[in-house]
Design a protein around this motif. Structure first.
Motif, PDB file in Angstrom:
ATOM      1  N   LYS A   1      36.252  42.982  42.909  1.00  0.00           N
ATOM      2  CA  LYS A   1      36.270  41.583  42.452  1.00  0.00           C
ATOM      3  C   LYS A   1      36.971  40.682  43.471  1.00  0.00           C
ATOM      4  CE  LYS A   1      34.867  43.109  38.333  1.00  0.00           C
ATOM      5  NZ  LYS A   1      35.822  43.707  37.425  1.00  0.00           N
TER       6      LYS A   1
ATOM      7  N   ILE B   1      39.065  46.747  40.772  1.00  0.00           N
ATOM      8  CA  ILE B   1      39.644  45.420  41.042  1.00  0.00           C
ATOM      9  C   ILE B   1      39.279  44.959  42.439  1.00  0.00           C
ATOM     10  CG2 ILE B   1      41.860  44.326  41.612  1.00  0.00           C
ATOM     11  CD1 ILE B   1      42.995  45.550  39.082  1.00  0.00           C
TER      12      ILE B   1
ATOM     13  N   ALA C   1      45.230  41.759  48.598  1.00  0.00           N
ATOM     14  CA  ALA C   1      45.832  40.866  47.616  1.00  0.00           C
ATOM     15  C   ALA C   1      47.353  40.984  47.586  1.00  0.00           C
ATOM     16  CB  ALA C   1      45.269  41.166  46.233  1.00  0.00           C
TER      17      ALA C   1
ATOM     18  N   ARG D   1      41.599  33.647  42.717  1.00  0.00           N
ATOM     19  CA  ARG D   1      41.093  34.789  41.951  1.00  0.00           C
ATOM     20  C   ARG D   1      42.258  35.730  41.649  1.00  0.00           C
ATOM     21  NH1 ARG D   1      35.710  35.220  42.577  1.00  0.00           N
ATOM     22  NH2 ARG D   1      35.665  37.470  42.512  1.00  0.00           N
ATOM     23  N   ILE D   2      42.485  35.965  40.376  1.00  0.00           N
ATOM     24  CA  ILE D   2      43.656  36.747  39.973  1.00  0.00           C
ATOM     25  C   ILE D   2      43.227  37.953  39.148  1.00  0.00           C
ATOM     26  CG2 ILE D   2      45.819  36.677  38.657  1.00  0.00           C
ATOM     27  CD1 ILE D   2      45.708  33.582  39.281  1.00  0.00           C
ATOM     28  N   ALA D   3      43.771  39.099  39.492  1.00  0.00           N
ATOM     29  CA  ALA D   3      43.537  40.310  38.708  1.00  0.00           C
ATOM     30  C   ALA D   3      44.818  40.638  37.953  1.00  0.00           C
ATOM     31  CB  ALA D   3      43.159  41.470  39.615  1.00  0.00           C
TER      32      ALA D   3
ATOM     33  N   VAL E   1      39.740  37.348  37.445  1.00  0.00           N
ATOM     34  CA  VAL E   1      38.537  38.099  37.826  1.00  0.00           C
ATOM     35  C   VAL E   1      38.542  39.512  37.260  1.00  0.00           C
ATOM     36  CG1 VAL E   1      38.040  36.763  39.888  1.00  0.00           C
ATOM     37  CG2 VAL E   1      39.598  38.700  40.041  1.00  0.00           C
TER      38      VAL E   1
ATOM     39  N   ALA F   1      46.508  31.302  44.821  1.00  0.00           N
ATOM     40  CA  ALA F   1      45.509  32.264  44.376  1.00  0.00           C
ATOM     41  C   ALA F   1      44.431  31.575  43.549  1.00  0.00           C
ATOM     42  CB  ALA F   1      46.183  33.340  43.529  1.00  0.00           C
TER      43      ALA F   1
ATOM     44  N   VAL G   1      47.283  40.273  42.634  1.00  0.00           N
ATOM     45  CA  VAL G   1      47.250  41.253  41.545  1.00  0.00           C
ATOM     46  C   VAL G   1      48.575  41.149  40.816  1.00  0.00           C
ATOM     47  CG1 VAL G   1      47.167  43.700  40.937  1.00  0.00           C
ATOM     48  CG2 VAL G   1      45.726  42.829  42.783  1.00  0.00           C
TER      49      VAL G   1
ATOM     50  N   PRO H   1      40.268  39.966  44.547  1.00  0.00           N
ATOM     51  CA  PRO H   1      41.280  39.013  44.082  1.00  0.00           C
ATOM     52  C   PRO H   1      42.255  38.607  45.193  1.00  0.00           C
ATOM     53  CG  PRO H   1      41.894  41.214  43.439  1.00  0.00           C
ATOM     54  CD  PRO H   1      40.623  41.348  44.213  1.00  0.00           C
ATOM     55  N   ASP H   2      42.894  37.437  45.015  1.00  0.00           N
ATOM     56  CA  ASP H   2      43.937  36.997  45.949  1.00  0.00           C
ATOM     57  C   ASP H   2      45.295  37.554  45.530  1.00  0.00           C
ATOM     58  OD1 ASP H   2      42.033  35.319  47.228  1.00  0.00           O
ATOM     59  OD2 ASP H   2      42.305  33.874  45.599  1.00  0.00           O
TER      60      ASP H   2
END
Lengths: 309, 393
Positions: free
Chosen positions: B230, B227, B258, B178-180, B208, B176, B235, B232-233
């Motif tokens: 944004k 989210i 994600a 981009r992480i939320a 992110v 990942a 969550v 993300p890859d």
């Protein structure tokens, strides 16, 4: 832009559920000037009974289609909740018809606690899951995603609300309800059986609550004996926002509250520069309510429409 | 007051002082074989909904003590026999402090417990004031060892270590960028999410989105929608299963691609039930190791089940905690808490659950985390990750 559309869709779906529950509060208030705090619990019972029926039918290899099972659950929930609405009014409120209003209000809180604990005894403290009987279909709508369930919830809510408006405005029963709301004693003198009309009001409200309860549990996939409390509180807020006692106001208030909550949770972090997080979404909703009540103490549509039902 | 009464009063005061002085001496009871009896406390909920876990902990400790006694202990030229004093704290913080005081009054040489973080933390102050070493088999809250008490130890991986493993796992293994991160604003959820955020950043991931909910919510569509913007890859959710399950459902209904990652609050059988088909592919972590993967797991299970029946959960950790305590006594050649407390940081041995050794805070070094993924409706072990390796001694 598609994010805004998505937040609006989320908010409108949530709002149409709030509106259905809010109608029950507002109709009873319109006729009796009573806040029926047990109404949220009726919603919870609707969800629980539907799930109990689904649980009994789905696991037994009856070979019924998923949609049919859910429909049967929904009908059972409506029937039981209507009976509950009738009994609650008959047992808890009718004996207090001439008592001070505070007595009825406290009774309402009592009924709410009794129903909540009854549900806890029957179904336990565990979350109950809504089995995946309905296939989920997603549609693209201007970059946002809307599911078949969301469309179904919004359409059914609109139909029920339209039906209720027609009933209240254009039928003999509706006229009797409006008359009872305006002046109970005079309506009685004109030959209206006000006891029956009040019972009917409770039963209609309970039926709408049952539908809303089933919608909530299908939408989030779970139900819980405690779910009626918060839902009831939000719906009551929606009714006050729209002007309590006013049917169109409850619908408007419900939809508005759903959208405000959704937009609040989505944008509050960015608006306050990260000072307030998305867990403040409820605070945001109540803040808007306070602002509206300062400007219009009787709610958005309160007073404008004279007739109540 | 006349002189005679004054004299009597003085005598009483002197006597009382003498008695308390006597009491302060270590217990000098003698066993049948001429050994000195030493008491070790074990505190866990033995009644209430967690009773099965509490008894499991007490039995794990008892098994260790019995084995140690059978082997014989000679310290400072004297023979010793250990006696386990198992008490019930009902998993209640207030009861825990009462029991802790009782332990202190009974002059136990050390305490194995408590089971919960919520009970271990208030009790730890009482043990610290009395200078009695405490080793918890199962408390995971960061706060337990972060209070600065020299007496608080644990053999279980803490939430800080769990968060670190989860954050690194998201970036390195799940790939990942981009992480939320969402948390429920409870001490547990927020603590875990903060550690995941730190570790993911350190490993080169970008946070992110950081969103919040509560531990009573069911609607997460609004925060998931923002989210989604944004892109993300992964969550990550720091919280419990009752929120995690509807969250993963709503994540799928919004068409978010994600991967969903959670801690031990999500890695439960209840989560599988609540999330249904949407649980598939979710990754969750849990501190410690499944018994089959522990270095001494098979042997321990045979010994334990023969005596006490099936293992519930933390018995191997209680067993290792008891052994670590006696190991420190051996290093100090004394059962006196003052003497062997100083040796606890030097303890180093291979226990049932792995290598046992403590860092300067009292946390286990290289505590293990097990990662699970849902496959065909079941949590399957994905891999086990250890923190920093214990230093060579």
């Amino acid at each position: 832009m598609d994010i805004l559309t998505q937040q609006l869709i989320n908010g409108l779906v949530l709002g149409s559920i709030y509106a259905l529950v809010a109608l029950g509060y507002t109709m009873v208030y319109g006729i009796l000037e009573l806040i029926n705090f047990a109404h949220g619990e009726v919603t919870m019972f609707g969800a629980m009974i539907c799930l109990a029926v689904i649980g009994a039918l789905a696991g037994n290899g009856t070979g019924l289609d998923g949609g049919v099972i859910v429909l049967l659950g929904l009908l059972a929930a409506i029937a039981v909740c209507m009976a509950m609405g009738f009994l609650i009014e008959r047992i808890a409120y009718r004996p207090l018809r001439r008592a001070p209003r505070l007595a009825a209000l406290i009774t309402a809180i009592g009924v709410s606690i009794v129903l909540q604990n009854l549900a806890m005894l029957i179904w336990g403290k565990q979350y109950v899951t809504f089995p995946p009987l309905l296939p989920l279909v997603r549609y693209e709508l201007g970059g946002a995603i809307i599911t078949n369930l969301q469309i179904f919830i919004m359409v059914l809510s609109c139909l029920l609300m339209a039906g209720l408006l027609v009933l209240v405005k254009h039928t003999r029963l509706g006229r009797a309800m409006r008359a009872t709301a305006q002046a109970q004693d005079i309506a009685g003198l004109m030959g209206i059986n006000t006891h029956t009309i009040i019972s009917v009001t409770f039963v209609i409200g309970a039926a709408l609550a049952a539908v809303a309860g089933v919608m909530v549990s299908a939408y989030y996939g779970l139900a819980h004996y405690y779910m009626g409390f918060m839902l009831g509180l939000k719906a009551f807020t929606a009714a006050v926002l729209g002007g309590i006692g006013n049917i169109a106001g409850a619908m408007l208030g419900g939809l508005l509250l759903g959208v405000i909550e959704s937009l609040g949770a989505g944008y509050i972090g960015a608006l306050t520069g990260g000072f307030l997080g998305s867990h403040y979404q409820d605070v945001f909703a109540f803040f808007v309510l306070i602002l509206v009540l300062i400007a219009r103490p009787s709610g958005l549509l309160g007073e404008r429409v004279v007739e109540r039902a | 007051m006349n002189e005679r009464r004054m004299k009597w009063m003085l005598w009483i005061v002197v006597l009382a002082l003498g008695l308390t002085a006597c009491e302060k001496k270590p217990d000098a009871a003698t066993g049948a074989g001429g050994e000195t009896i030493v008491r070790i406390g074990s505190v866990s909920p033995l009644t209430g909904p967690q009773a099965h876990l509490g008894k499991d902990n007490a039995n794990g400790a008892r098994l260790a003590i019995d084995e140690i006694n059978a082997a014989g202990v000679t310290l400072g030229g004297k023979k010793f026999k250990f006696e386990l004093l198992a008490e019930d704290d009902q998993a209640d913080p207030r009861t825990a402090t009462v029991v802790a005081q009782k332990m202190v009054d009974q002059h136990v040489a050390g305490v194995l417990g408590h089971l919960n973080s919520g009970t271990s933390i208030p009790a730890s102050k009482i043990y610290a004031d009395a200078g009695i070493p405490q080793i918890s088999p199962s408390a995971t809250a960061i706060a337990y060892t972060a209070q600065g008490f020299k007496t608080a130890y644990r053999v279980m991986t803490n939430d800080l270590q769990q968060g670190k493993v989860l954050g690194e796992y998201a970036v390195m293994k799940l790939g990942a960028k981009r992480i939320a991160i969402i948390d429920d604003r409870t001490a547990y959820g927020q603590g875990l999410a903060d550690e995941v955020e730190k570790a993911a950043k350190a490993a080169g991931g970008e946070i992110v989105a950081r969103e919040f909910t509560t531990d009573r919510s069911t609607d997460f569509l609004a925060i998931l929608t923002s989210i989604k913007a944004k892109n993300p890859d992964v969550v990550f959710y720091g919280g419990m299963d009752a929120q995690g399950a509807p969250m993963v459902r709503q994540l799928h209904s919004l068409g978010l691609k994600a991967k969903f990652l959670g801690g031990d609050g999500v890695q439960t059988t209840e989560f599988l039930k609540l999330a249904g088909a949407d649980a598939e592919g979710v990754t969750g972590s849990s501190p410690g190791l499944p018994i089959d993967i522990m270095p001494g797991g098979k042997e321990f299970r045979e010994k334990f089940t023969a005596k006490y029946g099936a293992i519930q959960n933390y018995a191997p950790y209680a067993y290792d905690a008891a052994r670590a305590m006696v190991e420190a006594m051996k290093l100090a050649d004394s059962v006196d808490p003052k003497q062997y407390l100083a040796q606890l940081p030097r303890v180093q041995f291979t226990g049932v659950t792995g290598q046992i050794g403590f860092d300067e805070k009292g946390d286990i070094r290289g505590g293990a985390i097990t990662l699970y993924r849902v496959r065909n409706g079941k949590w399957e072990v994905l891999e086990t990750v250890r923190g920093e390796a214990p230093p060579a001694m």
